[in-house]
Every structure is written in structure tokens, then in C-alpha cells.
Scaffold this motif. Structure first.
Motif, PDB file in Angstrom:
ATOM      1  N   SER A 317       0.829  -1.209   0.000  1.00 44.57           N
ATOM      2  CA  SER A 317       0.000   0.000   0.000  1.00 44.57           C
ATOM      3  C   SER A 317       0.866   1.264   0.000  1.00 44.57           C
ATOM      4  CB  SER A 317      -0.942   0.004   1.212  1.00 44.57           C
ATOM      5  OG  SER A 317      -0.225   0.173   2.413  1.00 44.57           O
ATOM      6  N   TYR A 318       0.342   2.284  -0.681  1.00 42.19           N
ATOM      7  CA  TYR A 318       0.953   3.605  -0.727  1.00 42.19           C
ATOM      8  C   TYR A 318       0.045   4.561   0.036  1.00 42.19           C
ATOM      9  CZ  TYR A 318       3.787   1.724  -4.574  1.00 42.19           C
ATOM     10  OH  TYR A 318       4.657   0.975  -5.342  1.00 42.19           O
ATOM     11  N   ALA A 319       0.568   5.160   1.091  1.00 47.24           N
ATOM     12  CA  ALA A 319      -0.211   6.088   1.915  1.00 47.24           C
ATOM     13  C   ALA A 319       0.215   7.520   1.592  1.00 47.24           C
ATOM     14  CB  ALA A 319       0.008   5.798   3.396  1.00 47.24           C
ATOM     15  N   THR A 383      -2.423   3.145   5.558  1.00 47.14           N
ATOM     16  CA  THR A 383      -1.221   2.336   5.704  1.00 47.14           C
ATOM     17  C   THR A 383      -1.500   0.837   5.568  1.00 47.14           C
ATOM     18  OG1 THR A 383      -1.524   2.479   8.100  1.00 47.14           O
ATOM     19  CG2 THR A 383       0.017   4.053   7.085  1.00 47.14           C
ATOM     20  N   TYR A 384      -2.350   0.322   6.422  1.00 47.65           N
ATOM     21  CA  TYR A 384      -2.699  -1.099   6.437  1.00 47.65           C
ATOM     22  C   TYR A 384      -3.940  -1.262   7.308  1.00 47.65           C
ATOM     23  CZ  TYR A 384      -0.285  -0.772  10.913  1.00 47.65           C
ATOM     24  OH  TYR A 384       0.102  -0.387  12.186  1.00 47.65           O
ATOM     25  N   HIS A 393       2.241  -6.167   9.223  1.00 45.37           N
ATOM     26  CA  HIS A 393       2.615  -5.039   8.390  1.00 45.37           C
ATOM     27  C   HIS A 393       4.098  -4.753   8.501  1.00 45.37           C
ATOM     28  CE1 HIS A 393       1.572  -3.539  12.419  1.00 45.37           C
ATOM     29  NE2 HIS A 393       2.547  -2.670  12.230  1.00 45.37           N
ATOM     30  N   TRP A 410       1.270  -6.765   5.040  1.00 45.91           N
ATOM     31  CA  TRP A 410       0.986  -5.491   4.392  1.00 45.91           C
ATOM     32  C   TRP A 410       2.240  -4.626   4.408  1.00 45.91           C
ATOM     33  CZ3 TRP A 410      -3.142  -3.924   1.621  1.00 45.91           C
ATOM     34  CH2 TRP A 410      -4.310  -4.677   1.718  1.00 45.91           C
ATOM     35  N   TYR A 412       3.873  -1.192   3.471  1.00 42.62           N
ATOM     36  CA  TYR A 412       3.313   0.122   3.192  1.00 42.62           C
ATOM     37  C   TYR A 412       4.413   1.183   3.098  1.00 42.62           C
ATOM     38  CZ  TYR A 412       3.748   1.152   8.245  1.00 42.62           C
ATOM     39  OH  TYR A 412       4.210   1.357   9.514  1.00 42.62           O
TER      40      TYR A 412
END
Length: 462
Positions: A317-319, A383-384, A393, A410, A412
Motif C-alpha cells: 500500500s501507498y499512503a 497504511t494497512y 505489516h 501489508w 506500506y
């Protein structure tokens, strides 16, 4: 006197926000129409003899013959989004779908609930008539069946032919719900589904844990479900109901909120049905079967109770974040770097506080954890999955630090950008746009590819 002044300022803010959103929506819509008209005129004057056949789906044999048998990468749009072909030649993902050989961009309901969108996504890929489920449809007051896909876009989809998913905003949560449905064998007539039909999930500004913007825009923080009497979302609700009631076919071909299964057209409900919907007695806004309740912190927690992180799937994931701290106060990190549509919201979200007379949405809630944001979602939410239980994560600072990727975790990464930096307008993100999508597609093709699920423990991690 002070109360009157505050009310006045709130009305001014509502007017400005409504105007900005309306103008931006009109800009996007008019750009799509203008682009299509320009293309049609060019084709007419050039008298092109090229006939292009558009197919809803392409068979496996055809793809093998063309040497295009890669697992699809499915780009899933977020709230107010659209799929390929919906707004003419305009691309929700800024043309990123052209950066890989095998990419699908489904058109799902832009305001429908995450549950409904997950059901639609399954049938878009597998084929058949969308079945929302008898119990859910009865409870929410809409038709059980929806759009028909004569031929799925990836009908051979199964455990031996899994798919990569990339979801933006609410689209990331849609994919998580879909994967859980696959694990639960929730699709009638498809009892062989498993979570391993999903090879990887990549989230771009994913709405995993809700957003405080829902409260800013009009959701009651007390329950995360009902709307305040006067707010931006009330104006949105009225506009959507009227738009669907008029049911102008050429307009809905360009943009559709996705509520066709609620039968809100004047042809089916008449004038009294419209009044009933506007009064809040019928339709998706009455039953709560639309996306905003799912995006509150309470709604996300309710969804997350039933969602697992699976041991054979890769997660990344890209926050995004457009805030900074100055003397301990969280403020927007840029003026020119934030889209005008989102600048006011970045400021509002960074200063928003949960009302002291309202019970917090979960034990341990702290306002300061939710101040960093990108104008639509709080950075902590992207983020997750962490509410109500933290999932495995790992923070990524350099991509080389997490090689090789392990499934069931996850990964991130924080990105400096607002919520729409990597969609719609590719020129805004510049080189960063290409770098992000290149890394996503390379990861899908190289780091998270398997013909068969690896041997992993059967235990499901939370």
C-alpha cells in the motif's frame, strides 16, 4: 451572536465547497464530451475506413494466440470514479492502464456500497448477471439482480489463474471485501472460489480504516451512518436522486452513480417515488446501502471485523500525505502542490476533532493520530488494516529493503501527494506518476507471480 456568526461561516464554507465540487465535476464531464466530439469530428473529416470491433471480453484462446496470456492487473476506481469507456476517452487512472500489456479497468458504481461494488466486480470478471444476494437485496430495498455481462473479461479466473488487483481509495477496500467473499464462497453457482484467486492487492491511498472527512462533509460522528440536515452530502444526495430519476440515457452513458438496481427512474417510481426518496423514506440513502457509511471510521470497523489478510496473497500500500507540522500544529504542507478541490479539506481534516460529548469510534482513539491526511483520507487509514485489529505489516523506506516480498504481510510506503495525484491528470504527478505505476506493474509481474499457491500454513493471520 457568536452562534449566528459561526452558522454564517459554516453556510459560506458549504457554498464555496459545493461550488468548487460542482465546477470540478463539470470540468471533468465537459472535458470528456469535448474529447469525444473532437475525436468524432476528426474521424468524420479523415473519413477513416478502419473498423474497430469492441468486445466486452476476450477469450483465453484469443489471448494465447496473441501472446497476451499474462495474469490481468485490475485497476479498481474509488468514490466518484469510473471505468474504461464510461467518460469517453478520459482515463480515471491517468492512462496508467497503457503502461502494461494486460490491464483491465472495470466500471463500478461510483457511490454504491463497498459490498455492492465487490459483487459487481466479480461478475465483471467472471461473467453472468450481477447477483447482489437475496438477503442483502431484501434488507436494502433494491433488486437482487443487476447488469448482465454476456462474456466476462477474465472468465477462466480461478485458483490456477489468479489476478493482481490495484485499488485506489475505496477501490482497495472493495478488493478486500471481494477476496473475503471468494474465501467464503459467497457467489451462488461458483462454489469453488477461494482467497487464492487473488494473487496480490496493491492499494493507492486505500480507505482501510475510514476517514474523518466523512464527518466534515456531513455524516453524524455519533453513529457514522446518518446525515446532518444541512451539509455537502445532503446536496450530493439530492443531486444524485434527481439525476437518477430523470434517467437521461446519454448522460448516464457518460456517467452513472451505479444505483440502477434501486430503480429510481421516473419510469418506475413516478413523481411520488421521487418525493419518497427526497424525504429519505426510500432508496440507497434511506437504507444506508451507499458508500459514505462504509467510509466512516465506524463503518470501516464494521467491515473490517469480517475481513482477513490471507497467507498466500501479496499486499502493498501507498499512503499519501499533504500535511506537515509547524510548531506542533498540523497544517497543509503546500499551497500549489495541493489540488484546489482538496486544499480546504486538507486544512479542515488536520484541524478536525471528535466532539467531546460523543463516544470515540474505538478504544484508544486519539485526534492527533488522524491529523495527517491527503485531503480525502487520513494517512493513518491508508497504511494497512489496523481497526479493530492490526494486521501483519512492514514499513518500506526503500523497496530494496523488502525483497523478496513475503505473502500475508501489508508492506506500506508513505508518498508526498494529495488524494488525486495519481489519477485523472497525469501531468500533475509528472515523473513520480510513472515511477509509482512502473514499480506497481513490475512488482506484479516479477515479485508476486505464481502459477500455484505456495505451500503455506492454513492459519489465517489478523
Amino acid at each position: 451572536m457568536i452562534r449566528l456568526w459561526i452558522s454564517y461561516l459554516q453556510l459560506v464554507e458549504l457554498f464555496v465547497s459545493s461550488l468548487v465540487h460542482l465546477l470540478y465535476g463539470f470540468y471533468i464531464f465537459s472535458s470528456a464530451v469535448a474529447g469525444d466530439l473532437s475525436q468524432a469530428l476528426n474521424e468524420y473529416f479523415n473519413k477513416s475506413n478502419v473498423n474497430v470491433e469492441v468486445k466486452e471480453g476476450v477469450s483465453r484462446a484469443e489471448r494465447e494466440e496473441n501472446g497476451d496470456d499474462l495474469p490481468p492487473i485490475v485497476l479498481v476506481h474509488g468514490i466518484f470514479g469510473f471505468g474504461q469507456g464510461r467518460l469517453g476517452a478520459l482515463s480515471y487512472f491517468g492512462g496508467a492502464e497503457k503502461m502494461d500489456e494486460r490491464v483491465l479497468v472495470p466500471d463500478l458504481g461510483s457511490l454504491t456500497s463497498i459490498y455492492d461494488r465487490a459483487r459487481e466486480l466479480f461478475y465483471y470478471l467472471k461473467g453472468g448477471q450481477v447477483d447482489y444476494g437475496e438477503e442483502h437485496s431484501t434488507t436494502c430495498g433494491h433488486s437482487q439482480f443487476g447488469r448482465i455481462y454476456e462474456r466476462g473479461h477474465y472468465p477462466e479466473w480461478d485458483e490456477d489463474h489468479p489476478i493482481h488487483f490495484v485499488g485506489h481509495s475505496a477501490g482497495a477496500q472493495v478488493v478486500r471485501v471481494l477476496q473475503q467473499m471468494l474465501a467464503d464462497k459467497a457467489f451462488k453457482g461458483h462454489e469453488n472460489t477461494t482467497e487464492n484467486w487473488v494473487l496480490s492487492i496493491t492499494s493507492l491511498s486505500g480507505a482501510f480504516n475510514g476517514t474523518t472527512r466523512t464527518y466534515t462533509d456531513g455524516m453524524h460522528p455519533e453513529d457514522g451512518r446518518t446525515l446532518k440536515p444541512i451539509c455537502l452530502l445532503q446536496l450530493c444526495r439530492i443531486g444524485v436522486i434527481v439525476y437518477d430519476w430523470f434517467d437521461i440515457s446519454w448522460l448516464k452513458n457518460y456517467y452513472n452513480f451505479g444505483f440502477d438496481h434501486f430503480n429510481m427512474s421516473w419510469k418506475k417510481m413516478g413523481i411520488w417515488g421521487l418525493v419518497d426518496c427526497l424525504l429519505g423514506n426510500a432508496g440507497p440513502f434511506a437504507s444506508g446501502d451507499w458508500i459514505l457509511p462504509d467510509l466512516t471510521i465506524q463503518g470501516s470497523i464494521k467491515l473490517n471485523y469480517n475481513l482477513n489478510t490471507f497467507p498466500n496473497t501479496y499486499y502493498f500500500s501507498y499512503a499519501t500525505k499533504r500535511t506537515t507540522k509547524i510548531m506542533g500544529v498540523t497544517v497543509p504542507s503546500s499551497i500549489l502542490g495541493i489540488h484546489p478541490l482538496l486544499f480546504i479539506r486538507v486544512l479542515q481534516m488536520s484541524q478536525w476533532r471528535f466532539p467531546p460529548d460523543v463516544s470515540p469510534p474505538y478504544k484508544g482513539y486519539k485526534d492527533e493520530d488522524w491529523q495527517d491526511n491527503d485531503g480525502a483520507l487520513n494517512t493513518i487509514s491508508m497504511t494497512y488494516p489496523l481497526l479493530p485489529i492490526e494486521h501483519p505489516h512492514c514499513l518500506v523506506e526503500k523497496e530494496s529493503d523488502c525483497q523478496p516480498l513475503q505473502p500475508g504481510i501489508w508492506y506500506y510506503k508513505f508518498v508526498e501527494g494529495d488524494h488525486i495525484l495519481f489519477i485523472i491528470n497525469r501531468e500533475r504527478a509528472g515523473v513520480q506518476f510513472d515511477l509509482i505505476y512502473d514499480s506497481i506493474f513490475q512488482r506484479c509481474r516479477k515479485h508476486a507471480f505464481r502459477k500455484k499457491p505456495p505451500t503455506m500454513p492454513n492459519e489465517i493471520h489478523h
